[in-house]
Design a protein around this motif. Structure first.
Motif, mmCIF file in Angstrom:
data_model
loop_
_atom_site.group_PDB
_atom_site.id
_atom_site.type_symbol
_atom_site.label_atom_id
_atom_site.label_comp_id
_atom_site.label_asym_id
_atom_site.label_seq_id
_atom_site.Cartn_x
_atom_site.Cartn_y
_atom_site.Cartn_z
ATOM 1 N N LYS A 113 -20.777 -50.070 -40.234
ATOM 2 C CA LYS A 113 -21.135 -51.241 -41.025
ATOM 3 C C LYS A 113 -22.515 -51.768 -40.643
ATOM 4 C CE LYS A 113 -18.759 -55.139 -43.035
ATOM 5 N NZ LYS A 113 -18.371 -54.327 -44.179
ATOM 6 N N TYR A 114 -22.852 -51.680 -39.368
ATOM 7 C CA TYR A 114 -24.134 -52.233 -38.909
ATOM 8 C C TYR A 114 -25.153 -51.139 -38.579
ATOM 9 C CZ TYR A 114 -21.867 -56.810 -38.588
ATOM 10 O OH TYR A 114 -21.216 -57.988 -38.880
ATOM 11 N N ARG A 115 -24.797 -49.881 -38.821
ATOM 12 C CA ARG A 115 -25.672 -48.736 -38.548
ATOM 13 C C ARG A 115 -26.156 -48.727 -37.099
ATOM 14 N NH1 ARG A 115 -30.025 -48.363 -43.329
ATOM 15 N NH2 ARG A 115 -29.700 -46.135 -43.327
ATOM 16 N N LEU A 116 -25.208 -48.852 -36.193
ATOM 17 C CA LEU A 116 -25.549 -48.877 -34.765
ATOM 18 C C LEU A 116 -24.839 -47.730 -34.060
ATOM 19 C CD1 LEU A 116 -25.106 -52.692 -34.047
ATOM 20 C CD2 LEU A 116 -27.262 -51.474 -34.321
ATOM 21 N N MET A 117 -25.468 -47.264 -32.971
ATOM 22 C CA MET A 117 -24.849 -46.245 -32.128
ATOM 23 C C MET A 117 -24.764 -46.811 -30.716
ATOM 24 S SD MET A 117 -27.079 -43.078 -33.542
ATOM 25 C CE MET A 117 -28.588 -43.992 -33.451
ATOM 26 N N ALA A 118 -23.542 -46.871 -30.202
ATOM 27 C CA ALA A 118 -23.367 -47.413 -28.850
ATOM 28 C C ALA A 118 -23.149 -46.251 -27.894
ATOM 29 C CB ALA A 118 -22.161 -48.353 -28.832
ATOM 30 N N PHE A 119 -24.057 -46.106 -26.928
ATOM 31 C CA PHE A 119 -23.968 -45.020 -25.953
ATOM 32 C C PHE A 119 -23.567 -45.594 -24.606
ATOM 33 C CE2 PHE A 119 -27.021 -43.479 -29.092
ATOM 34 C CZ PHE A 119 -26.588 -42.186 -29.305
ATOM 35 N N GLY A 120 -22.498 -45.044 -24.024
ATOM 36 C CA GLY A 120 -22.111 -45.442 -22.673
ATOM 37 C C GLY A 120 -22.934 -44.696 -21.649
ATOM 38 N N CYS A 121 -23.251 -45.380 -20.528
ATOM 39 C CA CYS A 121 -24.097 -44.758 -19.501
ATOM 40 C C CYS A 121 -23.365 -44.713 -18.167
ATOM 41 C CB CYS A 121 -25.390 -45.539 -19.323
ATOM 42 S SG CYS A 121 -26.368 -45.539 -20.822
ATOM 43 N N ALA A 122 -23.855 -43.836 -17.296
ATOM 44 C CA ALA A 122 -23.253 -43.717 -15.974
ATOM 45 C C ALA A 122 -23.485 -44.987 -15.152
ATOM 46 C CB ALA A 122 -23.830 -42.503 -15.259
ATOM 47 N N SER A 123 -24.493 -45.764 -15.512
ATOM 48 C CA SER A 123 -24.784 -46.992 -14.758
ATOM 49 C C SER A 123 -23.758 -48.093 -15.056
ATOM 50 C CB SER A 123 -26.170 -47.503 -15.137
ATOM 51 O OG SER A 123 -26.170 -47.865 -16.517
ATOM 52 N N GLY A 124 -22.936 -47.883 -16.074
ATOM 53 C CA GLY A 124 -21.955 -48.916 -16.415
ATOM 54 C C GLY A 124 -22.362 -49.790 -17.584
ATOM 55 N N SER A 125 -23.597 -49.628 -18.079
ATOM 56 C CA SER A 125 -23.990 -50.447 -19.229
ATOM 57 C C SER A 125 -23.895 -49.615 -20.506
ATOM 58 C CB SER A 125 -25.403 -51.006 -19.051
ATOM 59 O OG SER A 125 -26.309 -49.968 -18.871
ATOM 60 N N VAL A 126 -23.836 -50.319 -21.635
ATOM 61 C CA VAL A 126 -23.764 -49.662 -22.940
ATOM 62 C C VAL A 126 -25.078 -49.948 -23.662
ATOM 63 C CG1 VAL A 126 -22.559 -49.591 -25.146
ATOM 64 C CG2 VAL A 126 -21.262 -49.921 -23.040
ATOM 65 N N LEU A 127 -25.756 -48.897 -24.113
ATOM 66 C CA LEU A 127 -27.018 -49.081 -24.834
ATOM 67 C C LEU A 127 -26.717 -48.949 -26.324
ATOM 68 C CD1 LEU A 127 -29.303 -46.775 -22.648
ATOM 69 C CD2 LEU A 127 -28.881 -49.213 -22.384
ATOM 70 N N THR A 139 -18.659 -50.866 -11.524
ATOM 71 C CA THR A 139 -17.660 -50.494 -12.532
ATOM 72 C C THR A 139 -17.548 -48.997 -12.696
ATOM 73 O OG1 THR A 139 -19.378 -50.634 -14.210
ATOM 74 C CG2 THR A 139 -18.028 -52.587 -13.891
ATOM 75 N N GLY A 140 -18.530 -48.264 -12.220
ATOM 76 C CA GLY A 140 -18.544 -46.820 -12.489
ATOM 77 C C GLY A 140 -19.098 -46.555 -13.882
ATOM 78 N N PRO A 141 -19.168 -45.281 -14.274
ATOM 79 C CA PRO A 141 -19.706 -44.955 -15.601
ATOM 80 C C PRO A 141 -18.799 -45.484 -16.714
ATOM 81 C CG PRO A 141 -19.556 -43.002 -14.201
ATOM 82 C CD PRO A 141 -18.830 -44.093 -13.493
ATOM 83 N N VAL A 142 -19.404 -45.665 -17.892
ATOM 84 C CA VAL A 142 -18.605 -46.078 -19.052
ATOM 85 C C VAL A 142 -17.729 -44.912 -19.459
ATOM 86 C CG1 VAL A 142 -18.709 -46.802 -21.451
ATOM 87 C CG2 VAL A 142 -20.385 -47.672 -19.825
#
Length: 1443
Positions: free
Chosen positions: A261-275, A306-309
């Motif tokens: 709906k919003y044309r977004l891609m959420a990528f999980g990272c090993a650092s624990g954050s989501v880009l 938290t560890g990786p996503v």
């Protein structure tokens, strides 16, 4: 947006199996879930959540294919593809039963209306019986990393770097394509694709892939952690037609989820954050939109541990994303990064005893239908505990089969805005759960529309449980503007259960809407719709179930007045329609107004009398609605006004989040002269995938005057090309109301922007009809942060409403057998609200728009929390600037301070803010706002003493003690003058604290709210002045002059000397004030002062007896007392010459009662003992006289006439009034006894048949008496003055009370030789002056003066004798004591005949009844002859001046 509620539910698998499920995959509609364990594929149904089919692989096949790993559904739910460990794709056909069988069926009683009427109607409410059938497997010869379903194809990624495209149907050799990853060119953007830098992809494969329809491409995570996006350049996927872009500077990607709906891609990272990335439409490159990450501020313990996503899941409406990590925990974020829930902190992470819980680790999760549930598979470690428990349980009571460890189902309720963003109902918060609605309105009668009758009001209030039902009347006429009390009154929700009949056949609920008054709700599920009214507390469903099942709501629902507006699809006509149903009539198509539409509707909204539709062909249609008056049933006519095609600007219709009509516009038409034009529908706001786009009417063409065109053929203006107003927009609020006073707030546009907080697009107005500056823009976008997720905006009240998750811990579930769901606290959702005005004012001041800020603030100055807004503004700016490490080039605090001085709350705001911030920041604050000494003086000038007291605490911390003492003295004196006793008590303590070095404990500032703040002063309340204490409790030396102000001695660091000096300092101020009051003849204030501050009046008066406690002008003193105590001047009765009471007809009955009451009094009230300084023997007589006064309390004072019952009752009820004089009331009044006596008199009233004349006389006497309270106060003061020996004041009070015994006693004391001659002379001349005054101005006193004539003669004679030979008449101390003691046998004031005139002999014991005889008195020898003549002349004149 989404809120967690209750505990998670656990679903147990009924099949016995040792395998744990580890993968869950929902079907496209999310009605079915495929669960994988190592050798088993099972299908679950969503409602009821039950297992419907299971396929268990044989051991031989497992050896060939390997264990199951991933699954994917075909879009039409007819097939499931399963990937196995050895590189095979197994395909299963999902077959429905042919003979219409169901696993679980609802059984209805006979005659129930709910029978099967339409094909397919029943299958949703019962789980269908499905079976699984395996097809030929496909061997891809390499382990599979990812599966992705396309429309007709299946995309499979393998470890050898290939993408396989398989056809769902022809999975043989023919339908298969393999594309090698190395052949796909990757670049940073599409422009530099040809010949730009390319990635070397040798040996790299795709770890995770997901297809995005609206971007038409694949988001991929490569095995080296890089992130990319692959676009097919043509409709078919072939190697030479693929182009990739990659994200720079990221190499730790773990997983991906796309938001269509919003044309977004959420990528999980090993650092624990989501880009979260978006694709730049111009260049085709990947751009970072925002990050979802835990902040050290909110999660200091865990944010980097938290560890990786592990997984990211977007909800079905794409409004929120759920994230989980390798180390466990769940976190929910809105689409643009506002965090809603996190289970890594607070009650989720800790037990009530503070021990840490292990976070729940998750293998796989998936959202259920419409986002009401989250299906979660916990990892094996999380379950290990429960296995032992299960074994124990089995040993205790072995079940027939051991159920498999379960699935957890989390329950959510969500905002109605997520799928039905009608903003016309902007002042309500409506949430819907799976089977209930939550709304914020309080009382149904509160915003009652005027069309409903008053009786409905009465009926509703009877069984309404809202705590706010007493507020409703002032909102009757304005259903649009709900009262603040309703929306903020409490934290509870109004919960409405959805009708079960509708729910069981139409689950899940897809849309919900509420009307502007907050009283009617409508919901739409799979088919049909239903609505509910708070007025009647009833649901309305379709009477004809066929009509319900033949329509499905497509574009949402909204309310227009009393009508539900529905955009729906009609299955019978196979036609899209716009329908309006009236609320009050039956829910039936016969009463509906139906308009055919040419294209499917995606969104619907209502603005005033217009409906705006957004359709799948990317066009916008405007319709007008008008109520028909001609038809018998209430109905409406709908007309198409305008169509606007947007296909040039909208790449995909699913990207439009909301569409709104508003009166907001940017052009120069914003002037103060034409606010009515502002109400017209001016522009369309479109939220296109988070971009807010505005289309305004084009006014550039030739303008036609409205008068010239008839209303029928009025052509609407076309729209200009769209303009982008803002990015990252989640919700939009605007109102169609207008108000001249609050135009800034009502004509603004409010946006919610995720982690960026909120934004307001606000109009700027020129002041006072001035011409606007050409360089000043007409509107301004102001960002501001709030701490809650906004769900509604109250425009006039400058508030944002929201909701928040609260948790409740239950400890009973702890222990060795702690079940998995007990790791979670019980979740509730609470209403919250937040003020935003201070943010906006601050933003305007930052931009040098102080004039606009002032106009806005003045329009909101009447809000109850406006002072709080001002404090917040100062506080926030102060904290930021004073704690900043770098110097601030252009500090804002001076501007804010200058701004606040425009308001009367300035002084209060500054001091409250200072007291709520730490001391270290005070210097910075007062450097900007001014010296606290000056501010203190301003408070004193403005008579705002409570605020001044707060400044005193600041001065005490910032200045030397001498300065604070000087200011405290100023304040103390002012408080004394104004009678602010609470403040005075605080000031006494404060001054003592300064003196004794206790400055480190500043006194609490009295606020206006405290009715009686007793900070260390409670003993004043209970401590009575000497007279009122019983005889045995008062020591004889109590009134020695050494220590006049007794305070409890606190722990003093300086010891006694400092304390004595400080006490002396305070005492001097108190004495000065008392002297001031006495000089101004303010006896009532003096009494209050003494009682409230525990001032020892008697001791002070003893010392001041011959100084300030003298009376200079008796007449003015008497007048002043009449005025202060509201005591009426006595009136001469008309019938006084022939008073029937003279002959004493009723004397026997009353006298018996009164003597009884007197004896009761003397038992009840212990008189105070003789208290005398050693050197003044005549004080013995005085203290004895206090006994006389005690003994005949009311009787002596009201020489005639019984009192009414009210007066006595008032004493009991007024015991704790503001002038409570300690227990002095007990001393001077024994209300209950006397009251009882009068009751007895009433019983015998048959013997007292009073004539008309007697009644007149009694009523006259009542008219001559003041309020009961004043009488108590005067008696008390009389006591004090008598004990202190201030005989002049005793004479005056005796006169006003018209109490002969008092005058007699006082004159008796004046004969004592120790009384100074000046006093005797003063009393004598004063009484002569009073006599002269009564003769001319107040004849009412004549009777009383006549009554005390003998005592006056005695006084005149003694005064004359004293002038001749004063020392010859001095008796010894013993004689005078004897004489004093003889005066009051038994404590009853008995006057002997020889003491003064035979006529008054009986007067003392029965003073109440004795009336003065009105015959002319013989003129005393020493009285001047002219006075005698005056008396003679005035005998017949009865006019008297009344106060």
């Amino acid at each position: 947006m989404y809120f967690l509620t209750g505990w998670p539910r656990r679903l147990l698998c009924p099949l016995r199996s040792a395998e744990e499920p580890f993968h869950i995959q929902p079907s496209s509609q999310r009605f079915y879930f495929a669960l994988l364990s190592e050798t088993q594929l099972s299908i679950w149904f969503s409602r009821p959540s039950v297992l419907i089919a299971s396929y268990i692989e044989s051991a031989k096949a497992v050896a060939q294919f390997g264990f199951y790993q991933k699954a994917e559904w075909k879009p039409d739910d007819s097939m499931i593809a399963v990937a196995t460990a050895k590189g095979y794709i197994l395909l299963f056909s999902v077959l429905g039963s042919t003979d219409d069988k169901y696993l679980y069926e609802a059984i209805y009683p006979k005659g129930s209306p709910r029978v099967k009427v339409t094909p397919g109607y029943k299958e949703e409410q019962c789980a269908p019986a499905l079976s699984l059938e395996i097809r030929k497997p496909v061997d891809l010869e390499a382990p599979i990393t990812s599966l992705q379903s396309l429309q007709e194809e299946l995309l499979v990624c393998t470890v050898d770097g290939y993408l396989h495209v398989l056809h769902w149907d022809g999975l043989g050799g023919n339908g298969r394509k393999a594309i090698c990853l190395t052949t796909i060119p990757f670049s940073l953007d599409l422009q530099s694709a040809r010949g730009g830098p390319s990635l070397d992809l040798a040996g790299i494969h795709i770890r995770c892939v997901e297809y995005c329809e609206t971007l038409d491409g694949f988001a991929v995570v490569l095995s080296d952690g890089r992130l990319g996006f692959i676009t097919p350049l043509s409709s078919t996927i072939t190697a030479d037609q693929l182009q990739g872009v990659w994200a720079a500077d990221v190499s730790d990607g773990t997983c991906v989820a796309v938001n269509n709906k919003y044309r977004l891609m959420a990528f999980g990272c090993a650092s624990g954050s989501v880009l979260v990335y978006m694709i730049d439409t111009a260049t085709g490159s990947m751009q970072l939109s925002h990050k979802l990450e835990l902040t050290p501020k909110h999660y200091p313990d865990i944010y980097n541990k938290t560890g990786p996503v592990k997984l990211i899941c977007w909800s079905p409406d794409y409004g929120v994303a759920m994230v989980t990590w390798e180390c466990g925990g769940l976190s929910l974020w809105s689409v643009f990064g506002a965090q809603l829930i996190c289970t890594l902190g607070e009650d989720f992470a800790y037990r009530s005893d503070g021990t840490k819980k292990d976070p729940l680790k998750i293998t796989c999760m998936s959202w259920g239908a419409e986002g009401y549930h989250l299906w979660v598979l916990p990892t094996k470690q999380s379950r290990r505990r429960t296995k032992e428990e299960q074994q124990e349980a089995e040993m205790a009571a072995p079940p027939p089969s051991s159920p498999q460890a379960g699935i957890l189902q989390f329950h959510f309720i969500k905002s109605a805005l997520t799928v039905n963003p009608c903003t016309s109902n902007q002042e309500q918060v409506l949430l819907h759960g799976e089977d209930r609605l939550y709304l914020t309105c309080g009382d149904p009668a509160q915003a009652h529309s005027s069309s409903d009758t008053q009786q409905q009001h009465k009926r509703l209030n009877l069984h309404n449980d809202s705590p706010l039902h007493h507020h409703h009347h002032h909102h009757l006429n304005s259903p649009l503007s709900q009262g603040l009390s309703t929306l903020l009154g409490h934290k509870h929700w109004h919960v409405v259960q959805i009708h079960s009949t509708y729910l069981e056949s139409n689950w899940p609920i897809r849309f919900a809407a509420i009307d502007t008054a907050g009283q009617c709700m409508a919901i739409a599920g799979r088919r049909g719709f239903a609505h509910y009214s708070l007025y009647t507390r009833k649901w309305k469903l379709f009477g004809n179930i066929t009509q319900e099942q033949n329509m499905t709501v497509t574009g949402g629902l909204a309310w227009w007045n009393d009508f539900v507006v529905v955009a729906c699809y009609n299955f019978i006509d196979q036609q899209e329609q716009l329908r309006l149903y009236q609320r009050s009539s039956n829910l039936d198509n016969a009463f509906a107004s139906v308009t055919k539409l040419h294209s499917d509707t995606l969104l619907l909204n209502v603005f005033r009398d217009m409906v705006i539709l957004f359709r799948t062909d990317c066009s916008i249609c405007l319709y007008s609605i008008e109520r028909r008056t001609d038809s018998p049933n209430p109905s409406v006519s709908v007309e198409l006004l305008q169509e606007v095609s947007m296909s040039r600007y909208i790449p995909h219709p699913a990207l439009v989040v909301s569409v709104t009509l508003t009166s907001v516009r940017t052009e120069t038409g914003i002037t103060l002269k034409a606010p009515q034009q502002a109400c017209m529908a001016e522009s369309i706001m479109l939220n296109l995938a988070g971009q807010l786009i505005m289309l305004q009417r084009d006014r550039s063409g030739p303008q036609v005057r409205e008068k010239e065109t008839s209303t029928n053929n009025k052509k609407l203006l076309p729209f200009c090309p769209p303009v982008v107003l803002a990015q990252c927009v989640e919700n939009v609020w605007t109102t169609c109301r207008s108000d001249r006073k609050k135009r800034h707030l009502l004509e603004a546009l409010w946006l919610s922007c995720g982690e960026a907080g909120m934004k307001v697009w606000m109009p700027l107005f020129p002041r006072d009809h001035r011409k606007p500056h050409s360089f000043l823009s007409r509107r301004i976008m102001l960002p501001f942060h709030i701490n809650i997720y906004p769900l509604a905006v109250l425009f006039e009240d400058a508030l944002v409403l929201g909701a928040t998750n609260e948790t409740v811990l239950y400890d009973g579930l702890q222990g060795p057998s702690e079940p998995l769901e007990a790791l979670f606290p019980f979740c509730t959702v609470e209403r919250t609200s937040q003020i935003y005005l201070h943010h906006i004012l601050r933003q305007l001041l930052v931009r040098n728009l102080g004039e606009q800020a002032l106009m806005l603030a003045q329009s909101c100055a009447s809000l109850p929390y406006f002072p709080h807004v001002m404090e917040l503004m100062v506080h926030v700016v102060l904290e930021e600037e004073a704690t900043s490490r770098e110097p601030i080039p252009d500090p804002l605090l001076p501007t804010v301070a200058k701004f606040i001085t425009e308001f009367p709350l300035f002084l209060q705001t500054i001091v409250h803010c200072a007291r709520k911030t730490e001391y270290a920041l005070w210097n910075y604050l007062f450097a900007a706002v001014g010296n606290p000494k000056d501010l203190f003086e301003e408070c004193l000038m403005a008579q705002d003493l409570d605020t001044a007291a707060s400044y005193l605490i600041i001065l005490q911390n910032m200045e030397v003690p001498a300065v604070s003492r000087q200011h405290a003295t100023l304040l103390f004196n002012t408080a004394l003058e104004q009678g602010k006793w609470d403040l005075c008590r605080h000031m006494i303590r404060f001054l003592k604290a300064i003196g004794s070095g206790e400055t480190e404990t500043p006194p609490p500032t009295p606020t206006t709210q405290e009715p009686s703040s007793t900070g260390g002063f409670e003993f004043f309340r209970n401590r009575s002045i000497s007279l009122s204490q019983s005889a045995d409790s008062v020591s004889t030396g109590k009134f020695g002059l050494q220590k006049t102000f007794s305070m409890p001695a606190g722990p003093s660091s300086k010891g006694r000397d400092g304390e004595c000096a400080e006490n002396m300092y305070i005492d001097i101020m108190l004495w000065r004030h008392a002297r001031h009051l006495l000089e101004q003849v303010r006896l009532r204030d003096l009494g209050c002062f003494s009682a409230q501050l525990g001032f020892e009046l008697i001791g002070w008066l003893c010392r001041e007896r011959n100084r300030v406690a003298r009376v200079d002008d008796y007449v003015s003193a008497l007048k002043r007392l009449h005025k202060d105590f509201l005591w009426p001047f006595p009136v001469v009765p008309v019938a006084n010459l022939s008073s029937p009471l003279k002959n004493g007809r009723c004397r026997p009955v009353l006298s018996a009662r009164l003597l009884k009451s007197q004896s009761a009094d003397s038992e009840m009230d212990t008189a105070s003992p003789p208290v005398a300084p050693a050197n003044q023997a005549w004080m013995d007589g005085l203290s004895q006289s206090s006994k006389d006064m005690d003994a005949a309390p009311t009787i002596a004072s009201n020489q005639h006439s019984p009192q009414t019952h009210d007066a006595f009752l008032s004493l009991l009820t007024n015991k704790v009034e503001e002038y409570s004089m300690g227990s002095a009331t007990d001393l001077t009044e024994s209300s209950s006894v006397v009251d009882g006596d009068w009751t007895m008199v009433d019983e015998n009233s048959s013997t007292l048949s009073l004539s008309q004349a007697e009644l007149e006389h009694i009523s006259m006497e009542l008219a001559n008496k003041g309020p009961h309270k004043s009488q108590v106060q005067l008696r008390y003061l009389l006591h004090v003055f008598m004990e202190a020996g201030c005989l002049e004041w005793c004479v005056i009070i005796g006169l006003i009370l018209r109490d002969a015994s008092v005058i007699k006693q006082t004159i008796g004391f004046l004969a004592n030789p120790e009384v100074p001659v000046e006093t005797v002379q003063s009393v004598r001349s004063g009484l002569l002056a009073v006599d002269a005054w009564t003769s001319t101005d107040c004849l009412g006193y004549k009777a009383f003066l006549g009554l005390i004539q003998p005592h006056l003669q005695q006084l005149m004679a003694s005064a004359a004798a004293a002038q001749v030979q004063p020392e010859a008449f001095q008796p010894s101390a013993g004689q005078s004591a004897k004489l004093g003691a003889g005066e009051g046998p038994g404590g009853v004031a008995s006057a002997r005949p020889e003491d003064g005139g035979g006529r008054c002999a009986a007067a003392a014991p029965l003073g109440l009844l004795t009336l003065p005889s009105m015959e002319p008195k013989p003129v005393a020898e020493d009285r001047a002859p002219d006075q005698a003549e005056e008396r003679g002349e005035e005998e017949g004149a009865y006019d008297c001046t009344l106060s």
